[in-house]
Write a protein that holds these residues in place. Structure first.
Motif, short mmCIF file in Angstrom:
data_model
loop_
_atom_site.label_atom_id
_atom_site.label_comp_id
_atom_site.label_asym_id
_atom_site.label_seq_id
_atom_site.Cartn_x
_atom_site.Cartn_y
_atom_site.Cartn_z
N TYR A 1 0.83 -1.20 0.00
CA TYR A 1 0.00 0.00 0.00
C TYR A 1 0.86 1.26 0.00
O TYR A 1 0.52 2.26 -0.61
CB TYR A 1 -0.93 0.04 1.22
N ASP B 1 0.76 6.24 6.40
CA ASP B 1 -0.66 6.61 6.49
C ASP B 1 -1.49 5.76 5.52
O ASP B 1 -2.53 5.22 5.88
CB ASP B 1 -0.82 8.09 6.18
N SER B 2 -1.01 5.63 4.26
CA SER B 2 -1.73 4.80 3.28
C SER B 2 -1.84 3.36 3.76
O SER B 2 -2.85 2.69 3.53
CB SER B 2 -1.01 4.82 1.93
N ARG C 1 -4.37 3.02 6.73
CA ARG C 1 -5.76 3.10 6.27
C ARG C 1 -6.25 1.80 5.67
O ARG C 1 -7.44 1.52 5.67
CB ARG C 1 -5.90 4.19 5.20
#
Lengths: 245, 245
Positions: free
Chosen positions: B153, B180-181, B184
């Motif tokens: 990701y 962060d990606s 999530r």
């Protein structure tokens, strides 16, 4: 490998598939992974497949033959999309009965996953993810898309942008960005792409384009998205405390 | 799961690790995955680990004990970073000799991967990825970063932004966006984060922060990056041919 994404919107549906298949990195070919079953004005269905190509071709062949037969169930006789998805799952189980044992003798897994969606009559468009076992799940407003194959690289942008109220054109743009991120990271996902859209109640394929290296719109997306990301990145403040003091 | 990324720059190094470990989704805990071995002014080394927590803790314990012993090889006696990486690999093989057979009896794989980097004396900073077998590869200018754990990701943004000439602060910002990606998309990667930087020839940890939900800078990155992506997405022209005619 493969990357396919199908998106269900209030306004319709978008399907995007790459066309690369590989048996190791030294045997790479181009095969389309998207099939359309359509009776314009009455029903339209789209099937995308990932996994073993022989399995998906056997499945497609059987589904197609059934629509041509004068009796028996087929995608053209299914009353609604749930029945159609079950018909695809049942046909996949027939392929399994025919092939799985021989594959097992060669230590080959019965590996297939499908994204299947469309609209029949007045029922709203519906989208399904069908597993190798022939069972399936359906997209809901919380999760308006399904991915099969190499899904991870292209997932973050879908999560950030797509909802049921996204337009068909915007969902197609997002699918292309998601595909671009995947192609950049996984060599076994490659051009040409098949991009297909259905508008709600259109009951036919609205648009179906094949996207190659020289496709102007996709080239623009690739270049400008990279630039936009780098620009957005540089616009964000740096962590000041990490500068050399 | 875990996500760790280490980045090697002309200006120094950045290391970022999450802290979530899980045995199934119903047993989630917080454990730090980053260890520092430092003699300020002489050498600084950072080790991040993914995989079986018992293995990485046994490894860390043994590496630490060796630095405290008055004889024998240790990370504090290694002449250069290659020797240090080999020492880590050798120590991991000792853990393997001690534990692997017992794990095998319980059908548990000897699962460990490490990112290890730092600087010793006047040699430039070096970064390694060490495998469960104790062998390793080293980062080169073409590939200035290594990821371990849930890497997909968060890879696209690294590929688009990071090169050897990126500054330490910018590489840290990119690592946080990459994290962060990942957070999530994968529930088993989670806060708090450990973010650590080394400046070239500093021969000590320049900065080491723990990042929680209420960390202002990371909160700003999460919010503004999402906004920037959505803004960039909407700025790109839609595919006009897909609008409903």
């Amino acid at each position: 490998m493969t990357y396919c994404v199908g998106i269900l919107l209030d306004a319709g549906m978008v399907f995007l598939a790459d066309s690369r298949t590989n048996a190791g990195v030294d045997q790479i070919s181009t095969f389309r992974k998207i099939s359309v079953f359509e009776k314009p004005g009455e029903r339209v269905m789209v099937l995308m497949s990932a996994g073993n190509l022989a399995i998906s071709q056997a499945l497609n062949n059987s589904l197609r033959n059934k629509t041509l037969a004068t009796d028996g169930d087929s995608l053209f006789t299914a009353q609604d999309m749930f029945a159609a998805a079950r018909h695809v799952g049942d046909t996949l189980r027939e392929v399994h009965r025919y092939d799985a044992e021989a594959l097992k003798d060669h230590n080959i897994e019965f590996n297939a996953s499908l994204v299947f969606g469309g609209q029949i009559g007045r029922e709203p468009p519906r989208l399904f993810c069908i597993y190798a076992a022939g069972n399936f799940i359906e997209a809901t407003p919380d999760t308006p898309y399904f991915q099969i194959g190499e899904s991870k690289y292209g997932k973050p942008i879908l999560d950030r942008v797509v909802s049921r109220s996204t337009s068909v054109a915007q969902a197609a743009k997002c699918a292309l960005i998601s595909m671009d991120s995947t192609i950049r990271s996984n060599l076994s996902v490659g051009l040409p792409l098949d991009l297909l859209s259905i508008h709600r109640d259109g009951l036919r394929v609205q648009s179906h384009v094949s996207i190659n290296e020289d496709h102007d719109y996709f080239r623009m997306i690739r270049t400008r998205w990279s630039e936009s990301l780098r620009h957005a990145f540089h616009e964000l403040p740096d962590p000041e405390w990490m500068r050399r003091s």
